[in-house]
Design an enzyme around this catalytic site. Structure first.
Site, PDB file in Angstrom:
ATOM      1  N   LYS A 173      29.007  60.296  -3.821  1.00 45.75           N
ATOM      2  CA  LYS A 173      27.679  59.716  -4.039  1.00 45.75           C
ATOM      3  C   LYS A 173      26.698  60.191  -2.978  1.00 45.75           C
ATOM      4  O   LYS A 173      25.553  60.561  -3.293  1.00 45.75           O
ATOM      5  CB  LYS A 173      27.769  58.193  -4.042  1.00 45.75           C
ATOM      6  CG  LYS A 173      28.497  57.628  -5.262  1.00 45.75           C
ATOM      7  CD  LYS A 173      28.833  56.155  -5.098  1.00 45.75           C
ATOM      8  CE  LYS A 173      29.612  55.629  -6.298  1.00 45.75           C
ATOM      9  NZ  LYS A 173      30.073  54.241  -6.141  1.00 45.75           N
ATOM     10  N   GLN A 225      30.068  49.336  -2.197  1.00 47.67           N
ATOM     11  CA  GLN A 225      31.211  49.879  -2.927  1.00 47.67           C
ATOM     12  C   GLN A 225      32.269  48.794  -3.160  1.00 47.67           C
ATOM     13  O   GLN A 225      32.718  48.129  -2.230  1.00 47.67           O
ATOM     14  CB  GLN A 225      31.828  51.041  -2.141  1.00 47.67           C
ATOM     15  CG  GLN A 225      32.963  51.738  -2.840  1.00 47.67           C
ATOM     16  CD  GLN A 225      32.528  52.453  -4.098  1.00 47.67           C
ATOM     17  OE1 GLN A 225      31.501  53.123  -4.125  1.00 47.67           O
ATOM     18  NE2 GLN A 225      33.317  52.327  -5.159  1.00 47.67           N
ATOM     19  N   ASP A 229      23.185  49.261  -8.688  1.00 47.06           N
ATOM     20  CA  ASP A 229      24.383  49.076  -9.501  1.00 47.06           C
ATOM     21  C   ASP A 229      24.088  48.269 -10.766  1.00 47.06           C
ATOM     22  O   ASP A 229      24.872  48.284 -11.720  1.00 47.06           O
ATOM     23  CB  ASP A 229      25.478  48.348  -8.701  1.00 47.06           C
ATOM     24  CG  ASP A 229      26.541  49.291  -8.172  1.00 47.06           C
ATOM     25  OD1 ASP A 229      26.705  50.384  -8.755  1.00 47.06           O
ATOM     26  OD2 ASP A 229      27.213  48.942  -7.193  1.00 47.06           O
TER      27      ASP A 229
END
Length: 317
Positions: A63, A107, A130
């Site tokens: 990422k 994460q 997200d």
């Protein structure tokens, strides 16, 4: 992509998610350059990793690298597994207030002693790239503008690229998670599909799946969906990523769909790996750019409102 023709071929078109993701990242990079020119700064993405989970470390590196390649400023925060929930929340509060940061990604999974739900809710909704914050979930469900979870967004983009207008198509989603299944249903409803949600406990699952023009599978069970689940010519999106042990220390990644069997029936199918996976990171970059654009737009509107209202009430006597 060439449309499926049973007379011309006996197997499905393989949807190349890796190539599509590369194209999307290039488009995001071009828009990021325009954003920098307009606002004098790059969009910023903060990624928080707690602990030493090997898979999570790989995801975070990917990422961060792809963000930087697209011109997005990246801020990595790697915390030890013993980090307390209070310490993590303190960092999130700081990132919420950081003007350099447009998107915050924590994460998952987090260590067991940290409440994931509380952490997600602590992230400012307009920085929740997200798409997991309850406010964004609610906005998606009611058809409003929202930051959308990256994996289902990637699935939708692949479907639109393959099929064009999805209006009126019958879609069946196997899996009801908050991360994929539920937001996928909302996105397909918004695209005017007729949507059925199924799962591992659905009765007559194969019969339900065979009604689908679009079949999206996200259950985490390798090879669960076989050829008897698929209508001839259907488009199959396999979100599953499972590691299959081959013995002697060897393994491979497989999906929730029996690829070899289903490819003989479907019109198109995503492979594992190389299908949905690359789209998730590309859509994260897309969400970060979108969040930055929304923040600058809101800032501009606030500035215009401030200018237009100055002096309206007069000076106090």
């Amino acid at each position: 992509m060439k449309e499926f023709n049973a007379q011309e071929q006996s197997s499905a078109t393989v949807i190349d998610g890796k190539a599509f993701a590369q194209k999307l990242r290039h488009e995001v990079g071009s828009q990021v350059a325009s954003f920098v020119g307009a606002h004098g700064r790059p969009p910023g993405l903060a990624v928080v990793l707690v602990g030493e989970d090997a898979a999570s470390q790989v995801y975070v590196r990917t990422k961060m690298r792809q963000a930087e390649e697209a011109g997005i400023a990246s801020f990595a925060h790697r915390l030890p597994a013993v980090t307390t929930e209070a310490e993590l929340l303190e960092l999130i509060v700081a990132l919420n207030a950081d003007e350099r940061v447009d998107g915050i990604l924590v994460q998952l999974p987090l260590p067991d002693h940290i409440d994931e739900g509380g952490v997600i809710e602590a992230i400012a909704a307009d920085k929740d790239v997200d798409g997991f914050h309850p406010r964004n979930v609610g906005r998606l469900a009611t058809g409003e503008s929202a930051l959308v979870p990256c994996t289902p967004l990637g699935c939708l983009l692949l479907l639109q690229d393959r099929l064009g207008d999805l209006t009126g198509l019958k879609a069946v989603i196997v899996g009801r998670s908050n991360i994929v299944g539920k937001p996928m249903a909302q996105l397909l409803l918004k695209a005017h599909c007729t949507v059925t949600m199924a799962h591992s406990r659905s009765r007559n699952l194969a019969d339900e799946c065979r009604q689908a023009d679009i079949l999206v599978v996200a259950v985490g069970r390798p090879g669960m969906i076989g050829s008897d689940h698929v209508k001839p010519g259907a488009t199959v999106i396999d979100v599953g990523i499972n590691r299959e042990e081959l013995g002697e220390g060897q393994s491979r990644l497989v999906g929730d769909v029996d690829f070899a069997a289903v490819a003989k029936v479907a019109g198109a199918i995503t492979p594992v790996p190389g299908g949905v996976g690359p789209m998730t990171v590309a859509c994260l970059l897309r969400n970060t750019l979108y969040a930055a654009q929304r923040r600058e737009s809101a800032r501009q509107k606030a500035s215009e409102l401030d200018v237009s209202t100055k002096g309206v009430a007069g000076e106090p006597g």
